[in-house]
Design an enzyme around this catalytic site. Structure first.
Site, short mmCIF file in Angstrom:
data_model
loop_
_atom_site.label_atom_id
_atom_site.label_comp_id
_atom_site.label_asym_id
_atom_site.label_seq_id
_atom_site.Cartn_x
_atom_site.Cartn_y
_atom_site.Cartn_z
N VAL A 69 0.81 -1.23 0.00
CA VAL A 69 0.00 0.00 0.00
C VAL A 69 0.84 1.27 0.00
CG1 VAL A 69 -1.97 -1.14 1.10
CG2 VAL A 69 -0.25 0.05 2.52
N ASN A 95 -7.33 -2.47 5.89
CA ASN A 95 -6.81 -3.07 7.12
C ASN A 95 -5.30 -2.89 7.28
OD1 ASN A 95 -7.00 -4.99 9.47
ND2 ASN A 95 -5.64 -6.16 8.14
N TYR A 161 2.27 5.31 15.86
CA TYR A 161 1.08 4.51 15.58
C TYR A 161 -0.19 5.27 15.98
CZ TYR A 161 -1.87 0.32 15.31
OH TYR A 161 -2.84 -0.61 15.00
N LYS A 165 -3.21 6.37 13.50
CA LYS A 165 -4.59 5.92 13.68
C LYS A 165 -5.54 7.09 13.93
CE LYS A 165 -4.26 1.45 13.11
NZ LYS A 165 -4.92 0.77 11.97
N ALA A 194 -7.29 -6.97 19.98
CA ALA A 194 -7.83 -8.13 19.27
C ALA A 194 -6.72 -9.17 19.20
CB ALA A 194 -8.30 -7.74 17.87
#
Length: 253
Positions: A69, A95, A161, A165, A194
């Site tokens: 990406v 994702n 990060y 986000k 998760a």
């Protein structure tokens, strides 16, 4: 206690779904699996070609296209390849992302830029390519971004990060307004913890224990529990929902 795995109900029947970073063991592969179970035609992508082939064989009836990406031409090739194979694209699940732990005092420009380029700019590149395809098809479609509760909360060693986000959240809200005139919906999920094998491998037991204690249910989410919310946002059940960031966690502002 983990709730039972809910079987599919054809929520995405007739739709073509593209999922980035779907070759691992986390949310991306779970999202691809759930989309299949909900009746979609699914294109999976990842920069790691060997793992991508293995995941395609595991999932079965999917079309796999390698994609980094950070490379605009590969992002465009992903969308073009999906259209060439299935005739159209209806849903994009963004994702792809990169984490890591590093204090700002020690973080290099390259470390900062790599996380931002994959996690935020990569989401932008894929969003732009999908939107252009949706418009070319006559409008309509849905994009679901993978954000994180760390875009809201502070955590040591996560400045790059968290910034990425938080940027995904802002990109979601603003691009949703740009896309509305074309009847395209753009939303995001914001998971907290998760659990999957790779995360367990790269995260200390102490940090995992601390993050788990913050959760209302006292446990990490299963990747498929996050994927369920992605499926909802991609489906026509969320037909009037756009520009929203849905916390798949008890943590939110």
């Amino acid at each position: 206690m983990i709730p039972p795995y809910v079987p599919g109900h054809d929520l995405l029947a007739g739709k073509v779904v593209v999922v980035t970073a779907a070759a691992g063991t986390g949310i991306g592969s779970a999202a691809a699996k759930r989309c299949l179970e909900e009746g979609a035609e699914v294109v999976i992508s990842d920069w790691h070609e060997r793992r991508l082939k293995e995941k395609a064989a595991e999932l079965g009836d999917v079309h796999a296209i390698p994609c980094d990406v950070t490379q605009e031409e590969q992002v465009q090739a992903l969308v073009d390849g999906a259209v060439a194979h299935y005739g159209r694209v209806d849903v994009l699940i963004n994702n792809a992302g990169l984490g890591g732990a590093k204090s700002v005092l020690e973080m290099t420009d390259d470390e900062w830029s790599k996380v931002l380029d994959i996690t935020l700019t990569g989401t932008f590149r894929c969003t732009r390519a999908a939107l252009k395809q949706f418009v070319a098809q006559g409008g309509g479609g849905a994009i679901v971004n993978n954000a994180s509760v760390i875009g809201w909360r502070a955590q040591a060693g996560q400045a790059h990060y968290a910034a990425a986000k938080a940027g995904v959240m802002a990109l979601t809200r603003c691009s949703a307004l740009d896309a509305a005139e074309h009847h395209v919906r753009i939303n995001a999920v914001a998971p907290s913890l998760a659990m999957h094998p790779f995360l367990a491998k790269v995260t200390s037991d102490e940090l995992l224990d601390d993050l788990t204690k913050r959760e209302a249910f006292g446990r990490a989410a299963e990747p498929w529990e996050v994927a369920n919310v992605m499926v909802f946002l991609a489906s026509d059940y969320a037909g009037y929902l756009t520009g929203e960031v849905v916390s798949v966690s008890s943590q939110h502002p």
